[in-house]
Motif scaffolding. Structure first.
Motif, PDB file in Angstrom:
ATOM      1  N   PHE A  87       5.004  13.266  32.511  1.00 17.18           N
ATOM      2  CA  PHE A  87       5.731  12.901  33.724  1.00 17.18           C
ATOM      3  C   PHE A  87       5.774  11.389  33.932  1.00 17.18           C
ATOM      4  CE2 PHE A  87       4.703  17.328  35.314  1.00 17.18           C
ATOM      5  CZ  PHE A  87       5.970  17.792  35.021  1.00 17.18           C
ATOM      6  N   SER A  88       4.724  10.690  33.517  1.00 22.48           N
ATOM      7  CA  SER A  88       4.767   9.231  33.652  1.00 22.48           C
ATOM      8  C   SER A  88       5.766   8.630  32.669  1.00 22.48           C
ATOM      9  CB  SER A  88       3.381   8.631  33.453  1.00 22.48           C
ATOM     10  OG  SER A  88       2.949   8.816  32.118  1.00 22.48           O
ATOM     11  N   GLY A  93      11.041   6.201  31.889  1.00 24.70           N
ATOM     12  CA  GLY A  93      12.396   6.225  31.326  1.00 24.70           C
ATOM     13  C   GLY A  93      13.462   6.101  32.397  1.00 24.70           C
ATOM     14  N   ILE A  94      13.246   6.751  33.519  1.00 22.24           N
ATOM     15  CA  ILE A  94      14.203   6.651  34.630  1.00 22.24           C
ATOM     16  C   ILE A  94      14.201   5.233  35.190  1.00 22.24           C
ATOM     17  CG2 ILE A  94      14.667   7.436  36.983  1.00 22.24           C
ATOM     18  CD1 ILE A  94      13.620  10.196  36.074  1.00 22.24           C
ATOM     19  N   ALA A  95      13.013   4.634  35.314  1.00 26.28           N
ATOM     20  CA  ALA A  95      12.922   3.273  35.853  1.00 26.28           C
ATOM     21  C   ALA A  95      13.588   2.258  34.929  1.00 26.28           C
ATOM     22  CB  ALA A  95      11.461   2.897  36.082  1.00 26.28           C
ATOM     23  N   VAL A  96      13.357   2.389  33.645  1.00 25.02           N
ATOM     24  CA  VAL A  96      13.963   1.453  32.696  1.00 25.02           C
ATOM     25  C   VAL A  96      15.469   1.676  32.621  1.00 25.02           C
ATOM     26  CG1 VAL A  96      14.064   0.833  30.251  1.00 25.02           C
ATOM     27  CG2 VAL A  96      11.872   1.074  31.383  1.00 25.02           C
ATOM     28  N   ALA A 122       9.705  -4.557  32.569  1.00 21.79           N
ATOM     29  CA  ALA A 122       8.321  -4.331  32.130  1.00 21.79           C
ATOM     30  C   ALA A 122       7.530  -3.550  33.162  1.00 21.79           C
ATOM     31  CB  ALA A 122       7.648  -5.668  31.845  1.00 21.79           C
ATOM     32  N   LEU A 123       7.826  -3.720  34.448  1.00 24.08           N
ATOM     33  CA  LEU A 123       7.141  -2.945  35.479  1.00 24.08           C
ATOM     34  C   LEU A 123       7.446  -1.457  35.345  1.00 24.08           C
ATOM     35  CD1 LEU A 123       7.488  -5.196  38.640  1.00 24.08           C
ATOM     36  CD2 LEU A 123       5.399  -4.622  37.425  1.00 24.08           C
ATOM     37  N   GLY A 124       8.650  -1.138  34.959  1.00 20.48           N
ATOM     38  CA  GLY A 124       9.005   0.258  34.732  1.00 20.48           C
ATOM     39  C   GLY A 124       8.231   0.848  33.567  1.00 20.48           C
ATOM     40  N   GLU A 125       8.022   0.081  32.520  1.00 16.83           N
ATOM     41  CA  GLU A 125       7.247   0.552  31.371  1.00 16.83           C
ATOM     42  C   GLU A 125       5.773   0.678  31.708  1.00 16.83           C
ATOM     43  OE1 GLU A 125       7.862   1.698  28.307  1.00 16.83           O
ATOM     44  OE2 GLU A 125       9.966   1.698  28.881  1.00 16.83           O
ATOM     45  N   ILE A 129       2.318   3.456  30.771  1.00 15.50           N
ATOM     46  CA  ILE A 129       0.993   3.037  30.313  1.00 15.50           C
ATOM     47  C   ILE A 129      -0.077   3.553  31.264  1.00 15.50           C
ATOM     48  CG2 ILE A 129      -0.465   1.032  29.882  1.00 15.50           C
ATOM     49  CD1 ILE A 129       2.099  -0.388  28.939  1.00 15.50           C
ATOM     50  N   TYR A 130       0.182   3.532  32.566  1.00 18.30           N
ATOM     51  CA  TYR A 130      -0.773   4.055  33.533  1.00 18.30           C
ATOM     52  C   TYR A 130      -0.975   5.559  33.346  1.00 18.30           C
ATOM     53  CZ  TYR A 130      -0.517  -0.401  35.954  1.00 18.30           C
ATOM     54  OH  TYR A 130      -0.568  -1.724  36.262  1.00 18.30           O
ATOM     55  N   GLY A 131       0.090   6.288  33.093  1.00 20.65           N
ATOM     56  CA  GLY A 131      -0.032   7.729  32.843  1.00 20.65           C
ATOM     57  C   GLY A 131      -0.832   8.020  31.584  1.00 20.65           C
TER      58      GLY A 131
END
Length: 142
Positions: A87-88, A93-96, A122-125, A129-131
């Motif tokens: 899900f992360s 992917g949606i954010a980028v 980069a914030l979207g990616e 990384i957090y997930g």
């Protein structure tokens, strides 16, 4: 590995993907595309349900295979780790997908906006990384 163990899954995959061949080549209308997509989803779900039934009956069980020992909590932990990663990555992917075209547009108008727009992509990616980090922490606790 016998020939049947190779041919049968390949045949099932070919039959599942067969309704989509004309759809991806662009030779169908909207009604036919909906029918082909519905057929594809239904056949995929039928194969998954069939595999669950065969596994429950022990049809595909190997003769000398060791059984997997574990608790339901461990299984749910692995499912939770997979969900956190999946899900992360979907959210990233949606954010980028939203940020990258805007960044390209901002860069094409003014070249000084490159650094600022790159930060938003980069914030979207970072969400992915957090997930992944959360799923690693979950797996370490199991």
């Amino acid at each position: 590995m016998t020939v049947l163990e190779f041919i049968l899954p390949a045949l099932i995959i070919a039959l599942i993907s067969l309704p989509l061949v004309k759809m991806f080549t662009g030779k169908v209308n909207a009604k036919s595309a909906k029918w082909r997509l519905t057929t594809h989803i239904c056949s995929f779900l039928a194969v998954v349900c069939g595999l669950f039934l065969f596994q429950a009956n022990g049809v595909f069980a190997a003769e000398g295979a060791a059984s997997i020992a574990g608790t339901i909590a461990q299984g749910l932990g692995f499912v939770g780790a997979a969900a956190a990663t999946g899900f992360s990555a979907l959210g990233a992917g949606i954010a980028v997908a939203a940020a990258a075209p805007a960044a390209i547009g901002a860069f094409s108008e003014n070249e000084k906006n490159f650094g600022k727009s790159l930060i938003f992509v980069a914030l979207g990616e970072g969400v992915a990384i957090y997930g992944l980090l959360i799923s690693i922490l979950i797996i370490n606790k199991l």
